[in-house]
Design a protein around this motif. Structure first.
Motif, short mmCIF file in Angstrom:
data_model
loop_
_atom_site.label_atom_id
_atom_site.label_comp_id
_atom_site.label_asym_id
_atom_site.label_seq_id
_atom_site.Cartn_x
_atom_site.Cartn_y
_atom_site.Cartn_z
N VAL A 139 0.84 -1.19 0.00
CA VAL A 139 0.00 0.00 0.00
C VAL A 139 0.88 1.24 0.00
CG1 VAL A 139 -1.97 -1.11 1.12
CG2 VAL A 139 -0.18 -0.09 2.53
N ALA A 140 0.35 2.30 -0.60
CA ALA A 140 1.11 3.55 -0.71
C ALA A 140 0.15 4.72 -0.80
CB ALA A 140 2.02 3.53 -1.93
N ASP A 141 0.59 5.87 -0.30
CA ASP A 141 -0.18 7.10 -0.48
C ASP A 141 -0.24 7.48 -1.95
OD1 ASP A 141 -0.81 7.65 2.25
OD2 ASP A 141 1.24 8.33 2.56
N ASP A 142 0.87 7.25 -2.65
CA ASP A 142 0.98 7.63 -4.07
C ASP A 142 1.61 6.46 -4.83
OD1 ASP A 142 1.46 8.67 -6.56
OD2 ASP A 142 2.42 10.51 -5.85
N PRO A 143 0.81 5.51 -5.31
CA PRO A 143 1.37 4.35 -6.02
C PRO A 143 2.26 4.72 -7.20
CG PRO A 143 -0.93 3.96 -5.47
CD PRO A 143 -0.65 5.40 -5.15
N ASP A 144 1.92 5.78 -7.93
CA ASP A 144 2.74 6.16 -9.08
C ASP A 144 4.15 6.57 -8.64
OD1 ASP A 144 0.76 5.65 -10.91
OD2 ASP A 144 0.01 7.71 -10.94
N ALA A 145 4.25 7.25 -7.49
CA ALA A 145 5.57 7.64 -6.99
C ALA A 145 6.38 6.41 -6.60
CB ALA A 145 5.41 8.57 -5.79
N VAL A 146 5.71 5.40 -6.05
CA VAL A 146 6.41 4.17 -5.67
C VAL A 146 6.85 3.41 -6.91
CG1 VAL A 146 6.16 1.95 -4.50
CG2 VAL A 146 5.23 4.02 -3.46
N ARG A 147 6.03 3.39 -7.93
CA ARG A 147 6.43 2.74 -9.19
C ARG A 147 7.65 3.45 -9.79
NH1 ARG A 147 0.59 2.99 -9.93
NH2 ARG A 147 -0.29 0.90 -9.57
N ALA A 148 7.65 4.77 -9.71
CA ALA A 148 8.80 5.53 -10.22
C ALA A 148 10.05 5.23 -9.40
CB ALA A 148 8.49 7.02 -10.20
N LEU A 149 9.88 5.07 -8.11
CA LEU A 149 11.02 4.74 -7.24
C LEU A 149 11.58 3.37 -7.61
CD1 LEU A 149 12.34 6.25 -4.87
CD2 LEU A 149 10.93 4.89 -3.32
N ALA A 150 10.69 2.43 -7.88
CA ALA A 150 11.15 1.11 -8.29
C ALA A 150 11.88 1.17 -9.62
CB ALA A 150 9.95 0.16 -8.38
N ARG A 151 11.37 1.96 -10.53
CA ARG A 151 12.00 2.10 -11.85
C ARG A 151 13.42 2.66 -11.71
NH1 ARG A 151 8.62 5.62 -13.85
NH2 ARG A 151 7.04 3.96 -13.90
N GLU A 152 13.59 3.58 -10.77
CA GLU A 152 14.89 4.24 -10.59
C GLU A 152 15.86 3.40 -9.78
OE1 GLU A 152 16.76 8.24 -8.44
OE2 GLU A 152 14.59 7.88 -8.44
N LEU A 153 15.39 2.80 -8.67
CA LEU A 153 16.29 2.16 -7.71
C LEU A 153 16.33 0.64 -7.79
CD1 LEU A 153 15.46 4.29 -4.52
CD2 LEU A 153 17.31 4.63 -6.17
N ALA A 154 15.28 0.03 -8.32
CA ALA A 154 15.23 -1.43 -8.30
C ALA A 154 14.46 -1.95 -9.52
CB ALA A 154 14.57 -1.92 -7.01
N PRO A 155 15.00 -1.72 -10.72
CA PRO A 155 14.27 -2.16 -11.92
C PRO A 155 14.07 -3.68 -11.97
CG PRO A 155 16.51 -1.44 -12.46
CD PRO A 155 16.25 -1.03 -11.06
N ASP A 156 14.88 -4.44 -11.21
CA ASP A 156 14.72 -5.89 -11.19
C ASP A 156 13.41 -6.33 -10.56
OD1 ASP A 156 16.11 -4.77 -8.91
OD2 ASP A 156 16.33 -6.81 -8.14
N VAL A 157 12.83 -5.48 -9.69
CA VAL A 157 11.55 -5.83 -9.07
C VAL A 157 10.45 -4.84 -9.46
CG1 VAL A 157 12.63 -7.04 -7.15
CG2 VAL A 157 12.11 -4.60 -6.92
N GLU A 158 10.72 -4.01 -10.46
CA GLU A 158 9.75 -2.99 -10.86
C GLU A 158 8.41 -3.60 -11.23
OE1 GLU A 158 9.07 0.38 -14.37
OE2 GLU A 158 10.97 -0.75 -14.25
N GLY A 159 8.42 -4.70 -11.95
CA GLY A 159 7.18 -5.34 -12.37
C GLY A 159 6.36 -5.81 -11.20
N ASP A 160 7.03 -6.42 -10.20
CA ASP A 160 6.31 -6.89 -9.02
C ASP A 160 5.71 -5.72 -8.24
OD1 ASP A 160 6.80 -9.62 -9.41
OD2 ASP A 160 8.78 -9.45 -8.49
N VAL A 161 6.49 -4.66 -8.07
CA VAL A 161 6.00 -3.49 -7.34
C VAL A 161 4.79 -2.89 -8.07
CG1 VAL A 161 6.55 -1.14 -6.60
CG2 VAL A 161 8.22 -2.97 -6.29
N ALA A 162 4.90 -2.73 -9.38
CA ALA A 162 3.81 -2.13 -10.15
C ALA A 162 2.54 -2.97 -10.05
CB ALA A 162 4.24 -1.98 -11.61
N ARG A 163 2.69 -4.28 -10.02
CA ARG A 163 1.53 -5.17 -9.96
C ARG A 163 0.86 -5.15 -8.58
NH1 ARG A 163 1.63 -10.23 -8.04
NH2 ARG A 163 3.92 -10.28 -8.18
#
Length: 254
Positions: A46-70
């Motif tokens: 859960v997140a206050d701003d899911p889009d911001a968390v997806r962007a964070l995953a894209r920047e810092l952890a692209p290996d798990v970006e798909g899981d985070v986005a899902r």
């Protein structure tokens, strides 16, 4: 369904799931990132701003970006948590199976030592030790005493790296097999020793040191170099020095 209704529904699902004692709170993006990398069964994010968390995953952890986005869903974190992590995200993950973890600790030969914490008292220190053990590739961290090594504050300090090693609470009678090296000021200087991969490396509390019963079980007493009149090192510092002397993770030849 309106967005507001959806947020309320996610909140209800979170509160219900949080009652499950088998689920662990992952507080913040780095805890979530590490848990996903090491195979955690993450049930909710859960997140206050899911889009911001997806962007964070894209920047810092692209290996798990798909899981985070899902997984990530919008929620009012202030209504769900006592304090909200600066990264604005939290998750619930299934705690690893205890029987499987204990079986792994007891399996020989081992590629790396097990860290034994004898009656630790500080939750943050235990989390720091878990983080160290994961980084060094230790087989696991086990604790004796009444402190729960899966307490939320320990998991927070460990940054989700409980899933990168085995973390369990044991008794003296259920110590994993292997030669027991206990850190003690009266022990042999660690610089004169070679620590084997199957060692148990035992550390006492900063105030009281190793308990008499564990000290009596030790195969070797080991001391760290320290100048006179300095009382002790921080627990995590002692563990780091000892694991570094052991040797750390093996380099993979590609």
């Amino acid at each position: 369904m309106s967005e507001e209704h959806g947020v309320q529904q996610v909140g209800r699902e979170w509160r219900e799931a949080a009652l499950d004692e088998g689920l662990v709170l992952l507080d913040g993006f780095h805890a979530l990132k590490h848990a996903l990398r090491f195979g955690a069964d993450v049930r909710m994010v859960v997140a206050d701003d899911p889009d911001a968390v997806r962007a964070l995953a894209r920047e810092l952890a692209p290996d798990v970006e798909g899981d985070v986005a899902r997984l990530v869903r919008r929620a009012d974190l202030k209504g769900l948590l006592p304090r909200v992590h600066p990264t604005g995200v939290a998750a619930l993950a299934r705690r690893p199976d205890r029987a499987q973890g204990l079986a792994g600790l007891g399996r020989l030969p081992r590629p790396a030592p097990v860290v034994v914490l004898d009656n630790p008292r500080n939750l943050g220190n235990v989390g720091a030790v878990v983080r160290l053990a994961a980084g060094f590739g230790a087989t696991g961290v086990v604790t004796r005493g009444d402190l729960d090594p899966w307490h939320p504050n320990v998991v927070r300090a460990g940054a989700g790296l409980h899933y990168a090693t085995t973390v369990e609470r044991i008794t003296l009678d259920t110590l994993p097999p292997g030669p027991l090296y206990a850190l003690d000021p009266e022990g042999e200087d660690i610089r004169s020793l070679t620590l084997p991969d199957d060692a148990l490396l035992a550390f006492g509390s900063e105030r009281h040191g190793i308990s008499p019963e564990l000290r009596a079980r030790a195969d070797h007493l080991v001391s760290l170099p320290m100048r006179p009149q300095v009382s002790s090192y921080n627990l995590a510092t002692s563990v780091a020095m000892t694991l570094f002397h052991w040797g750390g993770p093996r380099q993979v030849v590609r």
